[in-house]
Design an enzyme around this catalytic site. Structure first.
Site, PDB file in Angstrom:
ATOM      1  N   ASN A  93      -8.976   1.521   2.017  1.00 32.72           N
ATOM      2  CA  ASN A  93      -8.467   1.610   3.376  1.00 32.72           C
ATOM      3  C   ASN A  93      -9.054   2.794   4.131  1.00 32.72           C
ATOM      4  OD1 ASN A  93      -7.021  -0.691   2.961  1.00 32.72           O
ATOM      5  ND2 ASN A  93      -5.039   0.168   3.507  1.00 32.72           N
TER       6      ASN A  93
ATOM      7  N   ILE B  84      -7.080   2.888  -5.691  1.00 35.48           N
ATOM      8  CA  ILE B  84      -8.301   2.309  -5.125  1.00 35.48           C
ATOM      9  C   ILE B  84      -8.021   1.664  -3.777  1.00 35.48           C
ATOM     10  CG2 ILE B  84      -8.207  -0.010  -6.136  1.00 35.48           C
ATOM     11  CD1 ILE B  84     -11.304   2.286  -5.933  1.00 35.48           C
ATOM     12  N   LYS B  85      -6.802   1.165  -3.562  1.00 34.68           N
ATOM     13  CA  LYS B  85      -6.471   0.595  -2.245  1.00 34.68           C
ATOM     14  C   LYS B  85      -6.524   1.668  -1.170  1.00 34.68           C
ATOM     15  CE  LYS B  85      -5.348  -2.137   1.020  1.00 34.68           C
ATOM     16  NZ  LYS B  85      -4.042  -2.764   1.183  1.00 34.68           N
ATOM     17  N   LEU B  86      -6.046   2.869  -1.468  1.00 35.21           N
ATOM     18  CA  LEU B  86      -6.122   3.944  -0.483  1.00 35.21           C
ATOM     19  C   LEU B  86      -7.573   4.292  -0.190  1.00 35.21           C
ATOM     20  CD1 LEU B  86      -3.235   6.329  -1.612  1.00 35.21           C
ATOM     21  CD2 LEU B  86      -3.200   4.572   0.176  1.00 35.21           C
TER      22      LEU B  86
ATOM     23  N   THR C 242       0.861  -1.184   0.000  1.00 36.01           N
ATOM     24  CA  THR C 242       0.000   0.000   0.000  1.00 36.01           C
ATOM     25  C   THR C 242       0.896   1.233   0.000  1.00 36.01           C
ATOM     26  OG1 THR C 242      -1.724  -1.177   1.216  1.00 36.01           O
ATOM     27  CG2 THR C 242      -1.841   1.224   1.209  1.00 36.01           C
TER      28      THR C 242
END
Length: 295
Positions: A165, A160-162, A86
């Site tokens: 999360n 998109i991971k941020l 990440t």
């Protein structure tokens, strides 16, 4: 997460070479799983069809990719690097360019899920990069995941991971507050958790974090508050770059900073609840009511 990935792949009889900048950690994984131990990132990447990267932050990723012994130096044409870390999308794009410059392919491919999700092959992979490169990595990713989403071009997986999360950390804060409020008002902790898990708010996160919330001293950290702070800093920086107000993430970042300042940085993210319990007791002592209804 990286150690769990190595163990899962070895359980599926995949040949694995492992490297970590802390040699003892990699050696322990190799001994436990039967993986080969590589002395450098370059040696780990050499000859591989797929290279998986799982590291804590941008600095660790940069150090592992670059230099004479970095993984880029060990790549061959046709290798696919799938980076599950990440990190800042800009870092993912820049290091992807280095990989492509060496004739290999790169995916920013962070994952959604926990260590138990890795162990059962139930991660969701969020991949940015060329679809053809993702297809070549799928046989390996399939051992770890139940779903692989091609999000878009380079950098979109990290983006998109941020965003994901940001939701997870908001849930963690809300769950912590709700649990401690219910306890303080006289509801048994496990009973409160039963209700949360069975309610409309019972997201998968609520289920798999149950043990950590119910027994904060008995469950080892899965994701520390220091890393939560890192994630939220990256999300807030991204929001600022694209001009989107992020009041929720800002409030959650302040709450995490308070817990870290109180000594919870190396504790699991669920320790927000313990921090709130401590604050309540402190307020109770100051108000002279023994902690009852101190908030």
């Amino acid at each position: 997460m990286g150690a769990a990935m190595a163990a899962r792949l070895r359980a599926q009889r995949v040949t694995v070479k492992v490297f970590n900048r802390t040699t003892d950690r990699a050696a322990a994984v190799a001994a436990r799983t039967g993986a080969d131990l590589a002395p450098t990132a370059r040696a780990a990447a050499a000859g591989a069809d797929v290279v998986l990267v799982s590291l804590a932050d941008d600095a660790a990723v940069e150090a592992t990719y670059t230099g004479a012994d970095g993984l880029v130096a060990g790549l061959r044409a046709g290798t696919v690097v799938a980076d599950t870390s990440t990190i800042d999308p800009r870092t993912a794009i820049r290091l992807g360019d280095l990989v492509r410059g060496a004739g290999a392919a790169h995916l920013d491919a962070p994952v959604s899920g926990s260590v138990p999700s890795v162990e059962s092959g139930q991660l969701t992979v969020l991949a940015g990069g060329r679809l053809a490169d993702l297809d070549r990595a799928r046989p390996v990713l399939a051992h770890l995941s139940h779903r692989v989403v091609h999000v878009g071009p380079a950098g979109t997986g990290a983006t998109i991971k941020l965003a994901v999360n940001g939701i997870v950390h908001a849930l963690n804060q809300a769950l912590s507050e709700a649990l401690v409020v219910a306890e303080a008002a006289g509801v048994d902790r496990s009973t409160a958790y039963d209700v949360f898990a069975a309610s409309v708010a019972g997201a998968p996160f609520v289920g798999y974090k149950r043990a950590a919330f119910e027994d904060p001293d008995g469950v080892p950290p899965a994701f520390t508050l220091d890393l939560v702070g890192k994630d939220l800093d990256l999300l807030l920086a991204l929001a600022a770059r694209v001009g989107v107000p992020a009041a929720q993430a800002t409030a959650n970042r302040a709450a995490v900073a308070g817990a870290v300042d109180a000594g919870f940085g190396d504790r699991d993210m669920s320790a927000i609840a313990e921090h709130l319990r401590n604050r309540r007791l402190s307020v109770g002592r100051r108000t002279g009511n023994g902690g009852r209804n101190g908030m």
